[in-house]
Motif scaffolding. Structure first.
Motif, mmCIF file in Angstrom:
data_model
loop_
_atom_site.group_PDB
_atom_site.id
_atom_site.type_symbol
_atom_site.label_atom_id
_atom_site.label_comp_id
_atom_site.label_asym_id
_atom_site.label_seq_id
_atom_site.Cartn_x
_atom_site.Cartn_y
_atom_site.Cartn_z
ATOM 1 N N LEU A 101 0.822 -1.213 0.000
ATOM 2 C CA LEU A 101 0.000 0.000 0.000
ATOM 3 C C LEU A 101 0.858 1.265 0.000
ATOM 4 N N GLU A 102 1.922 1.260 0.790
ATOM 5 C CA GLU A 102 2.786 2.443 0.823
ATOM 6 C C GLU A 102 3.522 2.611 -0.504
ATOM 7 N N ALA A 103 3.958 1.520 -1.097
ATOM 8 C CA ALA A 103 4.608 1.611 -2.406
ATOM 9 C C ALA A 103 3.656 2.270 -3.401
ATOM 10 N N ASP A 104 2.399 1.850 -3.411
ATOM 11 C CA ASP A 104 1.417 2.442 -4.316
ATOM 12 C C ASP A 104 1.222 3.925 -4.016
ATOM 13 N N ALA A 105 1.130 4.266 -2.742
ATOM 14 C CA ALA A 105 0.933 5.669 -2.354
ATOM 15 C C ALA A 105 2.114 6.537 -2.791
ATOM 16 N N LEU A 106 3.295 5.934 -2.928
ATOM 17 C CA LEU A 106 4.496 6.664 -3.355
ATOM 18 C C LEU A 106 4.702 6.581 -4.872
ATOM 19 N N GLU A 107 3.670 6.145 -5.586
ATOM 20 C CA GLU A 107 3.685 6.003 -7.054
ATOM 21 C C GLU A 107 4.691 4.968 -7.532
ATOM 22 N N PRO A 132 9.443 -7.550 -5.129
ATOM 23 C CA PRO A 132 10.076 -6.644 -6.084
ATOM 24 C C PRO A 132 9.345 -5.302 -6.068
ATOM 25 N N CYS A 133 10.095 -4.230 -6.214
ATOM 26 C CA CYS A 133 9.502 -2.899 -6.109
ATOM 27 C C CYS A 133 10.246 -1.934 -7.018
ATOM 28 N N LYS A 137 3.816 0.441 -16.525
ATOM 29 C CA LYS A 137 2.494 0.989 -16.838
ATOM 30 C C LYS A 137 1.578 0.789 -15.647
ATOM 31 N N ILE A 138 0.581 1.641 -15.582
ATOM 32 C CA ILE A 138 -0.405 1.569 -14.495
ATOM 33 C C ILE A 138 -1.708 1.066 -15.091
#
Length: 165
Positions: free
Chosen positions: A100-106, A141-142, A147-148
């Protein structure tokens, strides 16, 4: 919280490093997860070594994406803790916070299972030289996604059951 409804599993990343500040924010989020008896059994390896990422990509038939990103988180749990039966639950909450934090940080990330498969645990332990006092739980992996894509709506009303008085 938009990240819950935005986050998807990302397996392809741009060739762009993740800033140290973002890595720290992700790990702060991971360590903010709830845990049984507040045991906080987690420790985290942050892998940026390309050779190690390639090795991690061979841990299972599903871990190929580990070589595609600039880094991977490898959360582990301590073997000695107050409530060992709950370490998998604790680490699951922590991994969800990472995603979730990775997503919030784009950023994008994907949860690749290691635990409870003993062969995967042993392989990750050997690749990263993880001591016997820690058990590798997952590979995440991060990086910046190529693409989104939109998250699919998984809500199914027929799975809701109310118990009312």
């Amino acid at each position: 919280m938009d990240a819950i409804f935005h986050r998807t599993s990302v397996r392809k990343f741009l060739d762009k490093p993740v800033e140290k500040e973002k890595i720290e924010k992700i790990l702060r989020a991971a360590m903010a997860a709830p845990s049984a008896k507040n045991q906080q059994p987690w420790e985290f390896y942050v892998v940026t070594d390309k050779e190690k990422l390639v090795e991690l990509s061979k841990v299972s038939p599903y871990s190929m994406s580990a070589k595609n990103g600039p880094l991977a988180f490898v959360p582990c749990y301590r073997t000695q803790c107050p409530a060992p039966a709950y370490t998998h639950i604790d680490l699951s909450a922590s991994v969800e916070n990472i995603l979730l934090e990775a997503d919030a940080l784009e950023l994008g990330a994907v949860w690749l299972g290691v635990c409870p498969e003993e062969d995967r645990i042993a392989t990750v332990r050997k690749i990263l030289d993880i001591p016997d006092t820690l058990v590798p739980f997952a590979i995440i992996p991060c990086g910046y996604p190529q693409k989104i894509r939109p998250q699919q709506d998984r809500f199914e009303e027929e799975r809701m059951h109310y118990v009312i008085s």
